[in-house]
Design a protein around this motif. Sequence first.
Motif, PDB file in Angstrom:
ATOM      1  N   ASN A  47       0.807  -1.215   0.000  1.00  5.81           N
ATOM      2  CA  ASN A  47       0.000   0.000   0.000  1.00  5.81           C
ATOM      3  C   ASN A  47       0.840   1.264   0.000  1.00  5.81           C
ATOM      4  N   ASP A  48       2.112   1.144   0.345  1.00  6.96           N
ATOM      5  CA  ASP A  48       2.983   2.315   0.419  1.00  6.96           C
ATOM      6  C   ASP A  48       3.921   2.453  -0.777  1.00  6.96           C
ATOM      7  N   TYR A  49       3.876   1.472  -1.688  1.00  7.91           N
ATOM      8  CA  TYR A  49       4.805   1.496  -2.824  1.00  7.91           C
ATOM      9  C   TYR A  49       4.127   1.046  -4.112  1.00  7.91           C
ATOM     10  N   THR A  50       4.560   1.663  -5.209  1.00  7.76           N
ATOM     11  CA  THR A  50       4.193   1.194  -6.539  1.00  7.76           C
ATOM     12  C   THR A  50       5.194   0.125  -6.944  1.00  7.76           C
ATOM     13  N   ILE A  51       4.678  -1.019  -7.413  1.00  9.54           N
ATOM     14  CA  ILE A  51       5.518  -2.174  -7.728  1.00  9.54           C
ATOM     15  C   ILE A  51       5.729  -2.270  -9.229  1.00  9.54           C
ATOM     16  N   TRP A  52       6.989  -2.523  -9.631  1.00 11.92           N
ATOM     17  CA  TRP A  52       7.290  -2.602 -11.076  1.00 11.92           C
ATOM     18  C   TRP A  52       8.516  -3.494 -11.287  1.00 11.92           C
ATOM     19  N   GLY A  53       8.314  -4.671 -11.752  1.00 11.58           N
ATOM     20  CA  GLY A  53       9.440  -5.576 -12.003  1.00 11.58           C
ATOM     21  C   GLY A  53       9.622  -6.545 -10.862  1.00 11.58           C
ATOM     22  N   CYS A  54       9.544  -7.836 -11.122  1.00 15.19           N
ATOM     23  CA  CYS A  54       9.671  -8.865 -10.084  1.00 15.19           C
ATOM     24  C   CYS A  54      10.579  -9.967 -10.616  1.00 15.19           C
ATOM     25  N   ALA A  55      11.866  -9.893 -10.322  1.00 13.88           N
ATOM     26  CA  ALA A  55      12.837 -10.869 -10.820  1.00 13.88           C
ATOM     27  C   ALA A  55      13.006 -11.981  -9.792  1.00 13.88           C
ATOM     28  N   PRO A  56      12.725 -13.256 -10.159  1.00 13.35           N
ATOM     29  CA  PRO A  56      12.716 -14.347  -9.181  1.00 13.35           C
ATOM     30  C   PRO A  56      13.953 -15.235  -9.214  1.00 13.35           C
ATOM     31  N   ILE A  57      14.223 -15.848  -8.065  1.00 14.62           N
ATOM     32  CA  ILE A  57      15.242 -16.890  -7.980  1.00 14.62           C
ATOM     33  C   ILE A  57      14.974 -17.708  -6.723  1.00 14.62           C
ATOM     34  N   GLN A  58      15.380 -18.986  -6.744  1.00 13.46           N
ATOM     35  CA  GLN A  58      15.245 -19.836  -5.568  1.00 13.46           C
ATOM     36  C   GLN A  58      16.605 -20.093  -4.940  1.00 13.46           C
ATOM     37  N   ASP A  59      16.620 -20.255  -3.601  1.00 13.47           N
ATOM     38  CA  ASP A  59      17.859 -20.587  -2.917  1.00 13.47           C
ATOM     39  C   ASP A  59      17.926 -22.087  -2.641  1.00 13.47           C
ATOM     40  N   ASP A  60      18.976 -22.529  -1.984  1.00 12.72           N
ATOM     41  CA  ASP A  60      19.185 -23.956  -1.740  1.00 12.72           C
ATOM     42  C   ASP A  60      18.150 -24.550  -0.790  1.00 12.72           C
ATOM     43  N   LYS A  61      17.479 -23.709  -0.022  1.00 16.37           N
ATOM     44  CA  LYS A  61      16.473 -24.187   0.925  1.00 16.37           C
ATOM     45  C   LYS A  61      15.065 -24.206   0.329  1.00 16.37           C
ATOM     46  N   GLY A  62      14.953 -23.812  -0.946  1.00 17.49           N
ATOM     47  CA  GLY A  62      13.659 -23.833  -1.610  1.00 17.49           C
ATOM     48  C   GLY A  62      12.856 -22.560  -1.472  1.00 17.49           C
ATOM     49  N   LYS A  63      13.386 -21.566  -0.785  1.00 15.82           N
ATOM     50  CA  LYS A  63      12.683 -20.293  -0.686  1.00 15.82           C
ATOM     51  C   LYS A  63      12.789 -19.535  -2.004  1.00 15.82           C
ATOM     52  N   THR A  64      11.761 -18.782  -2.334  1.00 23.32           N
ATOM     53  CA  THR A  64      11.752 -17.977  -3.548  1.00 23.32           C
ATOM     54  C   THR A  64      11.976 -16.522  -3.184  1.00 23.32           C
ATOM     55  N   HIS A  65      12.886 -15.894  -3.899  1.00 21.93           N
ATOM     56  CA  HIS A  65      13.246 -14.500  -3.659  1.00 21.93           C
ATOM     57  C   HIS A  65      12.847 -13.663  -4.876  1.00 21.93           C
ATOM     58  N   LEU A  66      12.224 -12.537  -4.627  1.00 24.89           N
ATOM     59  CA  LEU A  66      11.890 -11.596  -5.687  1.00 24.89           C
ATOM     60  C   LEU A  66      12.654 -10.301  -5.467  1.00 24.89           C
ATOM     61  N   PHE A  67      13.294  -9.831  -6.532  1.00 23.85           N
ATOM     62  CA  PHE A  67      13.955  -8.531  -6.494  1.00 23.85           C
ATOM     63  C   PHE A  67      13.091  -7.575  -7.307  1.00 23.85           C
ATOM     64  N   VAL A  68      12.559  -6.583  -6.617  1.00 25.38           N
ATOM     65  CA  VAL A  68      11.434  -5.794  -7.111  1.00 25.38           C
ATOM     66  C   VAL A  68      11.808  -4.315  -7.212  1.00 25.38           C
ATOM     67  N   ALA A  69      11.482  -3.702  -8.341  1.00 21.93           N
ATOM     68  CA  ALA A  69      11.616  -2.251  -8.465  1.00 21.93           C
ATOM     69  C   ALA A  69      10.371  -1.616  -7.855  1.00 21.93           C
ATOM     70  N   ARG A  70      10.570  -0.653  -6.959  1.00 22.26           N
ATOM     71  CA  ARG A  70       9.436  -0.017  -6.296  1.00 22.26           C
ATOM     72  C   ARG A  70       9.783   1.433  -5.947  1.00 22.26           C
ATOM     73  N   TRP A  71       8.744   2.253  -5.710  1.00 21.04           N
ATOM     74  CA  TRP A  71       8.932   3.640  -5.305  1.00 21.04           C
ATOM     75  C   TRP A  71       7.688   4.118  -4.551  1.00 21.04           C
ATOM     76  N   PRO A  72       7.834   5.144  -3.712  1.00 23.36           N
ATOM     77  CA  PRO A  72       6.719   5.568  -2.864  1.00 23.36           C
ATOM     78  C   PRO A  72       5.616   6.332  -3.587  1.00 23.36           C
ATOM     79  N   GLU A  73       5.924   7.014  -4.675  1.00 28.24           N
ATOM     80  CA  GLU A  73       4.903   7.780  -5.394  1.00 28.24           C
ATOM     81  C   GLU A  73       3.873   6.845  -6.041  1.00 28.24           C
ATOM     82  N   LYS A  74       2.666   7.346  -6.223  1.00 32.09           N
ATOM     83  CA  LYS A  74       1.623   6.537  -6.855  1.00 32.09           C
ATOM     84  C   LYS A  74       1.722   6.545  -8.375  1.00 32.09           C
TER      85      LYS A  74
END
Length: 355
Positions: A47-74
């Motif tokens: 609710n506090d950020y505009t989301i743009w871009g979600c780059a995924p990868i998994q680690d050795d423990k099976g967790k999924t990580h997203l690296f996301v471009a975001r900013w506070p403006e609407k």
Amino acid sequence: MRKSSLIFILAILVFQSLLGQETKERLKEMSFIAKHLEWKGVAVQDNDYTIWGCAPIQDDKGKTHLFVARWPEKNVDPAWRKSSEIAHYVADTPEGPFKFSDIAIAGTGKNTWDKYAPHNPEIKRVGDTYVLLYIGNTNYKQPPHPSNQSIGMAISKSPYGPWKKVGVDGKILDANNPNKWNYKSRNGVANPAFLAFNGKYYLYFKSVGKQGLQYGLAIADRLEGPYTITDTPVTSNKGTLEDGTVFLYQDAVYLLTTDNHGNNTGIVGGGTLWKSKDGKTFKIEEATIGYNRLPEYYKDYDEKKLVKIYGSDPKLERPKILMINNKPAYLYGPSGWNIFGGDRCVGHVLKINLN
């Protein structure tokens, strides 16, 4: 004119006609990704950020990580080129829910190539090293933006960081080589897509040359570079394309890009899936439809609920593929239209149901 010459000319015309029909037929074909996509929900919403871009990868423990471009403006523009940062979100499964973890990369605010707006995140793993690529700029005002966009790289042994910028300041590619096809491109270099391939490192990027907006390729012998741009672009696209993601599957290199105006696929706001054996040449004759527009997959789509934040179509942006067991398993992407009625862009996750 001799009869033999006339027959030869007619044969050429027929061949060209058939080739054009073949290209048209191929671009009507739905790819193995598009045929098997299932919308699973919202990957990232804040609710506090505009989301743009979600780059995924998994680690050795099976967790999924997203690296996301975001900013506070609407708003999306100019906020993306002024205030973007790359945030790290984590989930126990690829479908989420994803929770905020930390800020991976932020603008320096200093006299550096990435003073403003780290954006276009791309995450890959090479051995035990996580590789995070992104773009940045020296001045978000237009002009000089977007001609001042460059690509940088940071590496870490953990998806949680700390992230170390390679070389002097992290920059590995720009459009300042007078001997290359994209010299002083009005778009600089952007939209990085990365692949370790055939013992080398392939960095794909969007840029502008004499033929317009195309994808290029820079190759390095070492992960940290130097990266050398090849002599020509790698895509034979028509019209605007961007937001590439690249992956290896069944002995081929696939490049998935947007098709903003439908010039390649016939779907305005769809995706183009390019296929190549060597990773250096992607022909339109061998391209298929990478994905359709968002309403095709979200079955409760209701125009009355739409909030149009950015863009002219209910399309997916910045498509990124999560590979599991060497197969494309999930597609992540934001949309400039909020299909639920909210006033922020969110990131979606779609499952690729391959047998």
